[in-house]
Design a protein around this motif. Sequence first.
Motif, PDB file in Angstrom:
ATOM      1  N   GLY A   1      28.183  52.950  56.100  1.00 59.78           N
ATOM      2  CA  GLY A   1      28.218  53.513  57.442  1.00 59.78           C
ATOM      3  C   GLY A   1      27.018  54.380  57.793  1.00 59.78           C
ATOM      4  O   GLY A   1      26.941  54.915  58.892  1.00 59.78           O
ATOM      5  N   ARG A   2      26.096  54.538  56.859  1.00 57.60           N
ATOM      6  CA  ARG A   2      24.897  55.349  57.109  1.00 57.60           C
ATOM      7  C   ARG A   2      23.654  54.515  56.817  1.00 57.60           C
ATOM      8  O   ARG A   2      23.659  53.697  55.906  1.00 57.60           O
ATOM      9  N   GLU A   3      22.619  54.762  57.575  1.00 56.25           N
ATOM     10  CA  GLU A   3      21.356  54.082  57.300  1.00 56.25           C
ATOM     11  C   GLU A   3      20.568  54.899  56.288  1.00 56.25           C
ATOM     12  O   GLU A   3      20.489  56.121  56.391  1.00 56.25           O
ATOM     13  N   VAL A   4      20.014  54.221  55.317  1.00 60.34           N
ATOM     14  CA  VAL A   4      19.238  54.885  54.275  1.00 60.34           C
ATOM     15  C   VAL A   4      17.758  54.551  54.457  1.00 60.34           C
ATOM     16  O   VAL A   4      17.404  53.445  54.872  1.00 60.34           O
ATOM     17  N   LEU A   5      16.926  55.535  54.170  1.00 62.59           N
ATOM     18  CA  LEU A   5      15.477  55.339  54.163  1.00 62.59           C
ATOM     19  C   LEU A   5      15.045  55.269  52.706  1.00 62.59           C
ATOM     20  O   LEU A   5      15.172  56.248  51.961  1.00 62.59           O
ATOM     21  N   LEU A   6      14.588  54.099  52.288  1.00 61.88           N
ATOM     22  CA  LEU A   6      14.049  53.950  50.941  1.00 61.88           C
ATOM     23  C   LEU A   6      12.607  54.429  50.956  1.00 61.88           C
ATOM     24  O   LEU A   6      11.803  53.977  51.772  1.00 61.88           O
ATOM     25  N   VAL A   7      12.284  55.342  50.053  1.00 63.19           N
ATOM     26  CA  VAL A   7      10.916  55.838  49.921  1.00 63.19           C
ATOM     27  C   VAL A   7      10.401  55.369  48.565  1.00 63.19           C
ATOM     28  O   VAL A   7      10.805  55.881  47.518  1.00 63.19           O
ATOM     29  N   GLY A   8       9.542  54.372  48.598  1.00 61.49           N
ATOM     30  CA  GLY A   8       8.958  53.836  47.374  1.00 61.49           C
ATOM     31  C   GLY A   8       7.745  54.635  46.963  1.00 61.49           C
ATOM     32  O   GLY A   8       6.959  55.066  47.803  1.00 61.49           O
ATOM     33  N   VAL A   9       7.629  54.840  45.661  1.00 61.02           N
ATOM     34  CA  VAL A   9       6.490  55.572  45.126  1.00 61.02           C
ATOM     35  C   VAL A   9       5.504  54.557  44.556  1.00 61.02           C
ATOM     36  O   VAL A   9       5.792  53.875  43.574  1.00 61.02           O
ATOM     37  N   LEU A  10       4.366  54.455  45.249  1.00 64.58           N
ATOM     38  CA  LEU A  10       3.333  53.484  44.871  1.00 64.58           C
ATOM     39  C   LEU A  10       2.620  53.924  43.606  1.00 64.58           C
ATOM     40  O   LEU A  10       2.512  55.094  43.328  1.00 64.58           O
ATOM     41  N   LYS A  11       2.159  52.988  42.848  1.00 55.47           N
ATOM     42  CA  LYS A  11       2.184  51.564  42.994  1.00 55.47           C
ATOM     43  C   LYS A  11       3.332  50.954  42.202  1.00 55.47           C
ATOM     44  O   LYS A  11       3.787  49.860  42.478  1.00 55.47           O
ATOM     45  N   GLY A  12       3.779  51.673  41.192  1.00 53.07           N
ATOM     46  CA  GLY A  12       4.741  51.119  40.254  1.00 53.07           C
ATOM     47  C   GLY A  12       6.062  50.679  40.836  1.00 53.07           C
ATOM     48  O   GLY A  12       6.689  49.754  40.328  1.00 53.07           O
ATOM     49  N   ALA A  13       6.517  51.313  41.909  1.00 55.00           N
ATOM     50  CA  ALA A  13       7.844  51.003  42.456  1.00 55.00           C
ATOM     51  C   ALA A  13       7.874  49.770  43.342  1.00 55.00           C
ATOM     52  O   ALA A  13       8.930  49.410  43.848  1.00 55.00           O
ATOM     53  N   VAL A  14       6.761  49.100  43.518  1.00 52.42           N
ATOM     54  CA  VAL A  14       6.720  47.944  44.415  1.00 52.42           C
ATOM     55  C   VAL A  14       7.765  46.893  44.035  1.00 52.42           C
ATOM     56  O   VAL A  14       8.506  46.403  44.884  1.00 52.42           O
ATOM     57  N   MET A  15       7.857  46.553  42.773  1.00 51.41           N
ATOM     58  CA  MET A  15       8.782  45.493  42.339  1.00 51.41           C
ATOM     59  C   MET A  15      10.241  45.907  42.527  1.00 51.41           C
ATOM     60  O   MET A  15      11.028  45.175  43.112  1.00 51.41           O
ATOM     61  N   ILE A  16      10.599  47.097  42.021  1.00 48.15           N
ATOM     62  CA  ILE A  16      11.986  47.549  42.133  1.00 48.15           C
ATOM     63  C   ILE A  16      12.363  47.784  43.590  1.00 48.15           C
ATOM     64  O   ILE A  16      13.467  47.460  44.011  1.00 48.15           O
ATOM     65  N   MET A  17      11.443  48.296  44.377  1.00 51.30           N
ATOM     66  CA  MET A  17      11.711  48.548  45.801  1.00 51.30           C
ATOM     67  C   MET A  17      11.999  47.228  46.522  1.00 51.30           C
ATOM     68  O   MET A  17      12.969  47.137  47.279  1.00 51.30           O
ATOM     69  N   ALA A  18      11.174  46.225  46.295  1.00 52.05           N
ATOM     70  CA  ALA A  18      11.362  44.933  46.965  1.00 52.05           C
ATOM     71  C   ALA A  18      12.683  44.290  46.540  1.00 52.05           C
ATOM     72  O   ALA A  18      13.464  43.842  47.386  1.00 52.05           O
ATOM     73  N   ASP A  19      12.949  44.273  45.248  1.00 50.92           N
ATOM     74  CA  ASP A  19      14.178  43.644  44.771  1.00 50.92           C
ATOM     75  C   ASP A  19      15.418  44.423  45.194  1.00 50.92           C
ATOM     76  O   ASP A  19      16.434  43.838  45.566  1.00 50.92           O
ATOM     77  N   LEU A  20      15.340  45.748  45.164  1.00 55.59           N
ATOM     78  CA  LEU A  20      16.469  46.571  45.588  1.00 55.59           C
ATOM     79  C   LEU A  20      16.747  46.388  47.076  1.00 55.59           C
ATOM     80  O   LEU A  20      17.901  46.210  47.487  1.00 55.59           O
TER      81      LEU A  20
END
Length: 183
Positions: free
Chosen positions: A37-56
């Motif tokens: 019921g709430r919108e979440v803002l994903l904040v990815g920490v570059l550069k390493g989080a690119v893969m987990i952020m995209a898949d998540l």
Amino acid sequence: METSDVQADLKHVLYTKEQIQQRVAELAAEIDKDYEGREVLLVGVLKGAVMIMADLARALRSHLKMDWMAVSSYGSGTQSSGVVRILKDLETDLMGKHVLIVEDIIDSGLTLSWLKTNLISRGPASVEICTLLRKPAAAKVDIDVKYVGYDIPNEFVVGYGLDFAEKYRNLDFVGTLAPHVYE
């Protein structure tokens, strides 16, 4: 890039592509439940989080927004310097938003502790952390991490976004780097 392409550089594979995909799906289900019921803002920490952020992001069923931050406390070495610099700041105003910091790995926790404090100062409704990997034995500060993929030994790991001197990020698994590579 395949395991065979870097076999001589690795001690062993910690998590396969399939194991990572399964764990990301489990984390996404927990996040969907917690943010229902709430919108979440994903904040990815570059550069390493690119893969987990995209898949998540693909695994989440909820509406979400994404933004990226680049902070640095590492050189080409294997230890955190403890000094944090913002290389790329967020474009999104955090006021009143539910923020989920997405990280590839938590070592000492120094950078992430600084980052969380910085984001809290911007007035969000909440700030939580999701990381694929955490090294409890390397922790130098106590930081609350709500979503953890795997706790791992205090070894140098690469793959799935994690690098050594900008190499190995494109591996679809996580492996322990052999000491002869970085010593």
